[in-house]
Design an enzyme around this catalytic site. Structure first.
Site, PDB file in Angstrom:
ATOM      1  N   LYS A 242      -7.033   2.014 -11.959  1.00  0.00           N
ATOM      2  CA  LYS A 242      -8.039   2.751 -11.978  1.00  0.00           C
ATOM      3  C   LYS A 242      -8.707   2.851 -10.205  1.00  0.00           C
ATOM      4  O   LYS A 242      -8.927   4.176  -9.263  1.00  0.00           O
ATOM      5  CB  LYS A 242      -9.570   3.143 -12.425  1.00  0.00           C
ATOM      6  CG  LYS A 242     -10.562   2.073 -11.711  1.00  0.00           C
ATOM      7  CD  LYS A 242     -11.387   2.208 -12.984  1.00  0.00           C
ATOM      8  CE  LYS A 242     -12.522   1.074 -12.404  1.00  0.00           C
ATOM      9  NZ  LYS A 242     -12.622   0.845 -11.085  1.00  0.00           N
ATOM     10  N   ASP A 243      -8.075   1.499  -9.584  1.00  0.00           N
ATOM     11  CA  ASP A 243      -7.937   1.369  -7.965  1.00  0.00           C
ATOM     12  C   ASP A 243      -6.471   1.854  -7.557  1.00  0.00           C
ATOM     13  O   ASP A 243      -6.438   1.462  -6.461  1.00  0.00           O
ATOM     14  CB  ASP A 243      -8.789   0.546  -8.187  1.00  0.00           C
ATOM     15  CG  ASP A 243      -9.786  -0.243  -8.304  1.00  0.00           C
ATOM     16  OD1 ASP A 243     -10.936   0.819  -8.643  1.00  0.00           O
ATOM     17  OD2 ASP A 243     -10.096  -1.136  -9.030  1.00  0.00           O
TER      18      ASP A 243
ATOM     19  N   ARG B  53     -16.483  11.352  -9.188  1.00  0.00           N
ATOM     20  CA  ARG B  53     -16.370  11.806 -10.649  1.00  0.00           C
ATOM     21  C   ARG B  53     -17.683  12.061 -11.510  1.00  0.00           C
ATOM     22  O   ARG B  53     -18.157  13.175 -12.219  1.00  0.00           O
ATOM     23  CB  ARG B  53     -15.767  11.011 -11.213  1.00  0.00           C
ATOM     24  CG  ARG B  53     -15.662  11.503 -13.308  1.00  0.00           C
ATOM     25  CD  ARG B  53     -14.511  10.363 -13.426  1.00  0.00           C
ATOM     26  NE  ARG B  53     -15.068   8.329 -13.385  1.00  0.00           N
ATOM     27  CZ  ARG B  53     -16.067   8.162 -14.191  1.00  0.00           C
ATOM     28  NH1 ARG B  53     -16.397   9.294 -15.180  1.00  0.00           N
ATOM     29  NH2 ARG B  53     -16.182   6.626 -14.378  1.00  0.00           N
ATOM     30  N   ARG B  54     -18.622  10.762 -11.692  1.00  0.00           N
ATOM     31  CA  ARG B  54     -19.555  10.728 -12.295  1.00  0.00           C
ATOM     32  C   ARG B  54     -20.831  12.082 -11.440  1.00  0.00           C
ATOM     33  O   ARG B  54     -21.224  12.601 -12.434  1.00  0.00           O
ATOM     34  CB  ARG B  54     -20.131   9.061 -12.383  1.00  0.00           C
ATOM     35  CG  ARG B  54     -19.784   8.584 -12.896  1.00  0.00           C
ATOM     36  CD  ARG B  54     -19.837   6.872 -13.102  1.00  0.00           C
ATOM     37  NE  ARG B  54     -19.630   6.024 -13.463  1.00  0.00           N
ATOM     38  CZ  ARG B  54     -19.582   4.749 -13.141  1.00  0.00           C
ATOM     39  NH1 ARG B  54     -19.537   4.868 -11.914  1.00  0.00           N
ATOM     40  NH2 ARG B  54     -18.276   4.129 -14.765  1.00  0.00           N
TER      41      ARG B  54
ATOM     42  N   ARG C 273     -22.840   1.469  -3.733  1.00  0.00           N
ATOM     43  CA  ARG C 273     -20.926   0.876  -3.820  1.00  0.00           C
ATOM     44  C   ARG C 273     -21.547  -1.296  -3.870  1.00  0.00           C
ATOM     45  O   ARG C 273     -22.388  -1.449  -3.984  1.00  0.00           O
ATOM     46  CB  ARG C 273     -20.684   1.109  -2.456  1.00  0.00           C
ATOM     47  CG  ARG C 273     -19.743   2.262  -1.958  1.00  0.00           C
ATOM     48  CD  ARG C 273     -18.802   2.832  -2.351  1.00  0.00           C
ATOM     49  NE  ARG C 273     -17.851   1.341  -2.730  1.00  0.00           N
ATOM     50  CZ  ARG C 273     -17.677   0.291  -1.321  1.00  0.00           C
ATOM     51  NH1 ARG C 273     -17.515   1.221   0.007  1.00  0.00           N
ATOM     52  NH2 ARG C 273     -16.449  -0.457  -2.365  1.00  0.00           N
TER      53      ARG C 273
ATOM     54  N   ASN D  49     -19.735  -4.266  -6.074  1.00  0.00           N
ATOM     55  CA  ASN D  49     -19.331  -4.815  -7.669  1.00  0.00           C
ATOM     56  C   ASN D  49     -20.561  -4.678  -8.398  1.00  0.00           C
ATOM     57  O   ASN D  49     -21.407  -4.587  -8.005  1.00  0.00           O
ATOM     58  CB  ASN D  49     -18.357  -6.503  -7.015  1.00  0.00           C
ATOM     59  CG  ASN D  49     -19.676  -7.360  -7.095  1.00  0.00           C
ATOM     60  OD1 ASN D  49     -20.554  -7.372  -7.288  1.00  0.00           O
ATOM     61  ND2 ASN D  49     -19.262  -8.197  -5.584  1.00  0.00           N
TER      62      ASN D  49
ATOM     63  N   ARG E 118     -24.504  -4.574  -7.712  1.00  0.00           N
ATOM     64  CA  ARG E 118     -25.274  -3.615  -8.419  1.00  0.00           C
ATOM     65  C   ARG E 118     -26.632  -3.132  -8.965  1.00  0.00           C
ATOM     66  O   ARG E 118     -27.242  -2.720  -8.836  1.00  0.00           O
ATOM     67  CB  ARG E 118     -23.853  -1.877  -8.547  1.00  0.00           C
ATOM     68  CG  ARG E 118     -23.037  -0.954  -8.046  1.00  0.00           C
ATOM     69  CD  ARG E 118     -22.165  -0.077  -8.243  1.00  0.00           C
ATOM     70  NE  ARG E 118     -20.791   0.006  -7.877  1.00  0.00           N
ATOM     71  CZ  ARG E 118     -19.788   0.620  -8.027  1.00  0.00           C
ATOM     72  NH1 ARG E 118     -20.561   1.597  -8.645  1.00  0.00           N
ATOM     73  NH2 ARG E 118     -18.750   0.714  -7.504  1.00  0.00           N
TER      74      ARG E 118
ATOM     75  N   CYS F  19      -9.160  10.985  -2.377  1.00  0.00           N
ATOM     76  CA  CYS F  19     -10.290   9.816  -2.914  1.00  0.00           C
ATOM     77  C   CYS F  19     -11.897  11.331  -3.707  1.00  0.00           C
ATOM     78  O   CYS F  19     -12.663  10.374  -4.386  1.00  0.00           O
ATOM     79  CB  CYS F  19     -10.677   8.364  -2.033  1.00  0.00           C
ATOM     80  SG  CYS F  19     -11.417   9.088  -0.666  1.00  0.00           S
TER      81      CYS F  19
END
Length: 311
Positions: free
Chosen positions: A83-84, A133-134, A151, A153, A157, A244
């Protein structure tokens, strides 16, 4: 050809990325017990930059330094979350995907300290996420909730959530499981409720094209069903040429009877416009299925929708 005595593995240096490398090392050790592995962690631009990814090459910000180490010969194998990896442009010249590991869970998870589900969250609840997307899907399905940029990792978060910077989080189920934090999951959302990103739950192994020894050594880790699903999804995204800031989602499913299907969506950032397509491969191969679904969305106006989103 015998497997190399040593395979140097380059990856992002985040806890989740390193956990993913450990999975690769374990599977390689089972396949080639005599081959040693060495991990080369690198800090990527995407991990250092906490602002808008569109300002630093988008998704490529998570792969540039890893690709550079591979191409420079400092490593033999790169491990990526699919996905990245940008799909709107080819892989760096001289590199190839040698294998896709068996896919993990593709779904998103809600993390709420009070144990509420998504449908129970009151108006004004702050959802921490920087995923367009979310954000688009929440705007379409739960417009009473507020998204705040988050933002970093997954561990970072979760720390921000604990500090009160948001009321709840949306994170990938597979990512939380990889760092042994499935305990924080309040609700696992169905793919219908929150359509996943292209390449969700898939780890890719990338090699230099001329390194036939490493390619042959790791190709035994390739999962055929995941390979077909990922090929369809990445071709879909390639044809759409999304950037993006494009809210694009979709997932392919390799069914037990050999059939392959692909469901995909394109949204406006505010969630007010949603384009949908869902096709079965039939006689089509995976790449052709991805192309067909992309064309179906282009016929619905996806090109204009994507091009009108600032990036």
């Amino acid at each position: 050809m015998s497997a190399p005595e040593l395979i140097r593995i380059v990856s992002r240096d985040s806890p989740m990325a390193l956990a993913q490398v450990e999975r690769v090392r374990t599977e390689l050790a089972a396949l080639h017990p005599a081959t040693a592995t060495e991990v080369i962690p690198v800090r990527t631009t995407g991990d250092k930059w906490m602002g808008d990814l569109a300002l630093v090459e988008g998704k490529g910000a998570f792969t540039k330094e890893v690709d550079a180490a591979l191409l420079a010969g400092e490593a033999d194998l790169a491990v990526h979350c699919v996905k990245d990896v940008p799909a709107d442009r080819p892989l760096p010249a001289g590199t190839t995907f040698a294998a896709f590991l068996e896919r993990d869970d593709i779904r998103d998870a809600l993390v709420h300290p009070g144990g509420l589900t998504l449908g129970q969250l009151p108006p004004g609840t702050r959802i921490g996420t920087s995923s367009v997307r979310r954000v688009a899907q929440l705007a379409a399905s739960h417009p009473h909730l507020d998204c705040v940029p988050f933002r970093g990792n997954a561990n970072r978060r979760l720390a921000k959530l604990a500090a009160g910077e948001a009321d709840a989080l949306l994170l990938a189920v597979s990512g939380l499981r990889r760092i042994d934090r499935a305990d924080v999951i309040t609700e696992i959302l169905t793919a219908d409720a929150m359509c996943p990103p292209i390449g969700a739950g898939v780890l890719a192994l990338q090699c230099r094209e001329d390194d036939t020894a490493t390619i042959e050594a790791v190709s035994g880790l390739n999962h055929p069903g995941t390979f077909r699903e990922t090929t369809a999804e990445r071709m879909f995204l390639h044809v759409l040429q999304g950037h993006c800031n494009s809210p694009i989602a979709g997932y392919a499913t390799a069914h037990r009877n050999g059939d392959l299907s692909l469901r995909a969506c394109v949204f406006t950032p505010d969630g007010k416009t949603v384009l949908n397509a869902h096709e079965w491969a039939g006689p089509l191969d995976a790449a052709t299925l991805g192309t067909s679904v992309a064309v179906a969305l282009l016929r619905q106006g996806a090109r204009e929708l994507i091009d009108n989103i600032a990036h």
